[in-house]
Design a protein around this motif. Structure first.
Motif, mmCIF file in Angstrom:
data_model
loop_
_atom_site.group_PDB
_atom_site.id
_atom_site.type_symbol
_atom_site.label_atom_id
_atom_site.label_comp_id
_atom_site.label_asym_id
_atom_site.label_seq_id
_atom_site.Cartn_x
_atom_site.Cartn_y
_atom_site.Cartn_z
ATOM 1 N N ARG A 66 -22.145 -42.251 57.844
ATOM 2 C CA ARG A 66 -22.874 -41.003 58.079
ATOM 3 C C ARG A 66 -21.904 -39.826 58.215
ATOM 4 N N ALA A 67 -20.808 -40.025 58.977
ATOM 5 C CA ALA A 67 -19.826 -38.961 59.167
ATOM 6 C C ALA A 67 -19.143 -38.602 57.849
ATOM 7 N N VAL A 68 -18.858 -39.610 57.023
ATOM 8 C CA VAL A 68 -18.228 -39.360 55.723
ATOM 9 C C VAL A 68 -19.169 -38.541 54.835
ATOM 10 N N VAL A 69 -20.433 -38.924 54.789
ATOM 11 C CA VAL A 69 -21.409 -38.199 53.965
ATOM 12 C C VAL A 69 -21.586 -36.769 54.471
ATOM 13 N N GLU A 70 -21.700 -36.600 55.787
ATOM 14 C CA GLU A 70 -21.861 -35.257 56.343
ATOM 15 C C GLU A 70 -20.653 -34.382 56.041
ATOM 16 N N ASP A 71 -19.448 -34.952 56.181
ATOM 17 C CA ASP A 71 -18.239 -34.192 55.894
ATOM 18 C C ASP A 71 -18.200 -33.773 54.425
ATOM 19 N N GLY A 72 -18.565 -34.695 53.543
ATOM 20 C CA GLY A 72 -18.592 -34.375 52.116
ATOM 21 C C GLY A 72 -19.589 -33.269 51.795
ATOM 22 N N LEU A 73 -20.764 -33.346 52.387
ATOM 23 C CA LEU A 73 -21.768 -32.303 52.160
ATOM 24 C C LEU A 73 -21.293 -30.951 52.688
ATOM 25 N N SER A 101 -17.773 -20.137 49.188
ATOM 26 C CA SER A 101 -16.515 -19.400 49.277
ATOM 27 C C SER A 101 -16.341 -18.567 48.018
ATOM 28 N N PRO A 102 -15.680 -17.421 48.145
ATOM 29 C CA PRO A 102 -15.496 -16.580 46.966
ATOM 30 C C PRO A 102 -14.622 -17.294 45.937
ATOM 31 N N ALA A 103 -14.964 -17.124 44.697
ATOM 32 C CA ALA A 103 -14.231 -17.792 43.630
ATOM 33 C C ALA A 103 -12.842 -17.182 43.495
ATOM 34 N N ARG A 104 -11.867 -18.033 43.237
ATOM 35 C CA ARG A 104 -10.505 -17.542 43.027
ATOM 36 C C ARG A 104 -10.454 -16.835 41.689
ATOM 37 N N ARG A 119 -18.210 -29.925 52.952
ATOM 38 C CA ARG A 119 -17.172 -29.416 52.052
ATOM 39 C C ARG A 119 -17.772 -28.833 50.770
ATOM 40 N N VAL A 120 -18.724 -29.520 50.189
ATOM 41 C CA VAL A 120 -19.351 -29.028 48.964
ATOM 42 C C VAL A 120 -20.054 -27.697 49.222
#
Length: 115
Positions: A52-59, A68-71, A61-62
């Motif tokens: 669950r923590a891995v999935v939440e962290d991945g979501l 975030s503003p595009a480079r 980050r995505v």
């Protein structure tokens, strides 16, 4: 006979306070490939955390990357050479040019003192 009186339906108590945890977690079902599931499960075990923590962290980050503003795109510096004409080797002399180049490198290597 009403269904409420026979105990089949729970009685609602509107005076009871709502649980603090209510609404902070949601259970859902997602379909993922077996390979991805197994890799995530193994990662969670190695990291000593839950799937669950891995999935939440991945979501997280995505979603953070999406907001975030595009480079700015990479821009190549102008490195054009301004000259009169481009020198193009005669294809019939390529073999000779290659031999001259190799000979020059060999001579330069031999003439260079070793450190």
């Amino acid at each position: 006979m009403a269904m409420e009186s026979c105990g089949l339906w729970p009685r609602l108590n509107y005076n009871k306070p709502i649980s603090i945890d209510m609404g902070t977690h949601m259970k859902t079902t997602i379909d993922v490939s077996d390979a991805l599931f197994n890799a995530a499960k193994e990662f969670a075990q190695r990291s000593q955390t839950t799937l669950r923590a891995v999935v939440e962290d991945g979501l997280r980050r995505v979603l953070a990357d999406a907001h975030s503003p595009a480079r700015p795109a990479f821009k190549l510096k102008d490195a054009r050479v301004r000259g009169k004409a481009m020198l193009v080797a005669d294809p019939r002399r390529w073999q000779q040019l290659e031999e001259e180049h190799v000979n020059e490198r060999v001579v330069a290597r031999v003439a260079k003192p070793r450190a």
